[in-house]
Design an enzyme around this catalytic site. Structure first.
Site, PDB file in Angstrom:
ATOM      1  N   HIS A 237      -2.763   6.485   4.539  1.00 44.62           N
ATOM      2  CA  HIS A 237      -1.311   6.518   4.730  1.00 44.62           C
ATOM      3  C   HIS A 237      -0.753   7.858   4.247  1.00 44.62           C
ATOM      4  O   HIS A 237      -1.185   8.385   3.208  1.00 44.62           O
ATOM      5  CB  HIS A 237      -0.627   5.408   3.926  1.00 44.62           C
TER       6      HIS A 237
ATOM      7  N   CYS B 244       0.817  -1.225   0.000  1.00 38.86           N
ATOM      8  CA  CYS B 244       0.000   0.000   0.000  1.00 38.86           C
ATOM      9  C   CYS B 244       0.846   1.268   0.000  1.00 38.86           C
ATOM     10  O   CYS B 244       0.547   2.228  -0.711  1.00 38.86           O
ATOM     11  CB  CYS B 244      -0.958  -0.009   1.189  1.00 38.86           C
TER      12      CYS B 244
END
Length: 340
Positions: free
Chosen positions: A243, A130
């Site tokens: 994130h 990710c």
């Protein structure tokens, strides 16, 4: 005629997002099958305005399926992905199992779409980590213009990157700090995550780095360019979804912040929010549910020639996992399978 699609791990965070995104993007599917482990057999999951009952992956025959999106972790993937591939179904895998396999393409569609043609060696395509996925989306257009020499990245990764257990631990620990008798010791993480940051994601390696940091370097080289040097520090932060990354990027050719900003404004998958004022940047809370990789705080590094800094934020359950997998499926459909 549309596709027959299987989603393995349909009851997990990423699997549910895969189903949501398939519906949102109106992927041309005649049938979507939700697969899960036996303990989740019969659980219901949403697919657009429909409800699907999960089927047992142990008993499922992948024959007749065109594409399977896998979100079940490396262990189960090792068992089920070869079975699906042998049945003629192209597997798009979100685990780390096949990412560094030289016979399996590792793809971010905005960055290396031509690599999709390598799927035929094993009938498997890998989805990157990710934190890697959002970073290379931002790096690609800049690399094309001025050739990246070196990247120094510090990540601020949400608890959803560790699955439902990570999110639950943040919630329960936070609640426990305010409700006597409900304190919770660390289980999923090595230290308290509530109101804390942990500079440790995945296992430690011999050189002192963690495997997450190694992944960012190794995967970026495979996706973008093996000559790019990358050093990473990966940190878990008390955020549920999204994130963030602080990037320092050194180029071989001259490139300043103003030109980089204009390049990124035109780049696929990137949304620039960069006003030099209070609140003129994007944070994880604001990116949740969005498809884009947001870039802010673009500025020159006065300590090093041909170097810029930037801030990069993305919904890790979407671009970092589910969205990228669906985009790969769309790419595969356009270039290879050509149905719908």
């Amino acid at each position: 005629m549309g596709y027959r699609i299987a989603v393995a791990g349909a009851t997990g965070n990423v699997g549910r997002e895969m189903l949501n995104i398939l519906a949102e993007r109106e992927f041309p599917a005649d049938e979507v099958i939700a697969l899960a482990s036996r303990r989740s057999l019969g659980s219901e999951v949403s697919y657009g305005d429909r409800t699907l009952k999960t089927r047992d992956i142990d008993d499922f025959d992948f024959t007749g399926c065109d594409i399977a999106l896998f979100a079940i972790g490396s262990g189960p993937t090792k068992t089920y992905a070869p079975k699906a591939a042998a049945a003629g179904c192209v597997v798009i895998d979100n685990s780390s199992l096949y990412r560094m396999d030289p016979d399996v393409p590792l793809i971010v569609p905005e960055v290396n779409p031509d690599a999709v043609m390598g799927y035929a060696k094993k009938n498997i395509i890998a989805n990157p980590n990710c934190s890697t996925a959002q970073m290379v989306v931002a790096l690609k257009p800049l690399h094309d213009r001025a050739t990246i020499r070196r990247v120094v990245v510090s990540t601020y990764q949400s608890t959803s990157g560790a699955g439902k257990e990570g999110m639950d631990e943040l919630w329960l620990q936070t609640k426990g700090l305010f409700v006597p008798g409900q304190e919770m010791a660390p289980k999923k993480f090595t230290k308290q995550i509530a109101f804390n940051v942990i500079p440790h994601i995945d296992v430690f390696m011999e050189d002192g780095s963690t495997k997450e940091e190694w992944k960012m370097a190794a995967e970026t080289k495979k996706i973008l360019d093996p000559r790019v040097k990358i050093t990473a520090t990966c940190v878990r932060v008390p955020v549920f979804v999204g994130h963030s990354e602080a990037l320092n990027i050194e180029f071989e050719q001259p490139l300043d912040a103003d030109e980089a900003r204009e390049i990124l404004r035109e780049a696929p998958g990137v949304l620039v929010v960069d006003k030099r004022e209070d609140g003129g940047y994007t944070t994880p809370v604001e990116c949740v549910g969005d498809y884009a990789t947001f870039v802010s705080r673009i500025r020159d590094d006065s300590t090093c020639d041909n170097t810029i800094n930037l801030w990069c934020v993305s919904d890790n359950l979407r671009k970092g996992a589910a969205l990228n997998a669906v985009q790969i499926a769309e790419l595969l459909g356009r270039r290879v399978l050509k149905k719908g």
